[in-house]
Design a protein around this motif. Sequence first.
Motif, PDB file in Angstrom:
ATOM      1  N   GLY A   1       0.817  -1.210   0.000  1.00  0.00           N
ATOM      2  CA  GLY A   1       0.000   0.000   0.000  1.00  0.00           C
ATOM      3  C   GLY A   1       0.849   1.258   0.000  1.00  0.00           C
ATOM      4  O   GLY A   1       0.529   2.241  -0.676  1.00  0.00           O
TER       5      GLY A   1
ATOM      6  N   ASN B 273      -3.040   2.332   4.033  1.00  0.00           N
ATOM      7  CA  ASN B 273      -2.052   1.623   3.225  1.00  0.00           C
ATOM      8  C   ASN B 273      -2.131   0.124   3.454  1.00  0.00           C
ATOM      9  O   ASN B 273      -2.066  -0.666   2.509  1.00  0.00           O
ATOM     10  CB  ASN B 273      -0.636   2.111   3.532  1.00  0.00           C
ATOM     11  CG  ASN B 273      -0.326   3.449   2.941  1.00  0.00           C
ATOM     12  OD1 ASN B 273      -1.007   3.913   2.053  1.00  0.00           O
ATOM     13  ND2 ASN B 273       0.702   4.080   3.454  1.00  0.00           N
TER      14      ASN B 273
ATOM     15  N   LEU C  38      -5.395  -1.090   1.843  1.00  0.00           N
ATOM     16  CA  LEU C  38      -5.261  -1.093   0.385  1.00  0.00           C
ATOM     17  C   LEU C  38      -4.372  -2.231  -0.090  1.00  0.00           C
ATOM     18  O   LEU C  38      -4.660  -2.884  -1.096  1.00  0.00           O
ATOM     19  CB  LEU C  38      -4.684   0.234  -0.109  1.00  0.00           C
ATOM     20  CG  LEU C  38      -5.622   1.419  -0.168  1.00  0.00           C
ATOM     21  CD1 LEU C  38      -4.847   2.689  -0.492  1.00  0.00           C
ATOM     22  CD2 LEU C  38      -6.712   1.190  -1.184  1.00  0.00           C
ATOM     23  N   GLY C  39      -3.275  -2.484   0.620  1.00  0.00           N
ATOM     24  CA  GLY C  39      -2.362  -3.552   0.230  1.00  0.00           C
ATOM     25  C   GLY C  39      -2.987  -4.933   0.338  1.00  0.00           C
ATOM     26  O   GLY C  39      -2.870  -5.765  -0.561  1.00  0.00           O
TER      27      GLY C  39
ATOM     28  N   GLY D 107      -6.090  -5.060  -1.984  1.00  0.00           N
ATOM     29  CA  GLY D 107      -5.546  -5.025  -3.339  1.00  0.00           C
ATOM     30  C   GLY D 107      -4.949  -6.351  -3.756  1.00  0.00           C
ATOM     31  O   GLY D 107      -5.104  -6.788  -4.902  1.00  0.00           O
TER      32      GLY D 107
ATOM     33  N   ALA E 148      -3.575  -2.408  -5.089  1.00  0.00           N
ATOM     34  CA  ALA E 148      -3.713  -1.126  -4.407  1.00  0.00           C
ATOM     35  C   ALA E 148      -3.712   0.021  -5.410  1.00  0.00           C
ATOM     36  O   ALA E 148      -4.473   0.988  -5.251  1.00  0.00           O
ATOM     37  CB  ALA E 148      -2.591  -0.945  -3.382  1.00  0.00           C
TER      38      ALA E 148
END
Length: 83
Positions: free
Chosen positions: A19, A35, A38-39, A42, A71
């Motif tokens: 992220g 982050n 998202l990581g 993702g 991400a």
Amino acid sequence: MEHVQVGWVAAIIIGGLAGWFAEMFMGGNQGLLMNIILGIVGAIIANALLGVFGIVLGGWIGYLIAGFVGACILIAVGRAIRR
């Protein structure tokens, strides 16, 4: 060969790195928690999309690559929705 799986703690660390890399690449300012989210999310999305095409990324490096790609996709979609 055995399929290597990533544990929860490693997923948080690798997801945070993925992220953060995506944030730096895409030019954003989401913060540490976002982050990590998202990581991880993702990586799940990217692995699903790549699986459709028969591409399988495994292990820590594969999770990092998938997390980064996913991400970046999520950041781009989020920006498109906000406009």
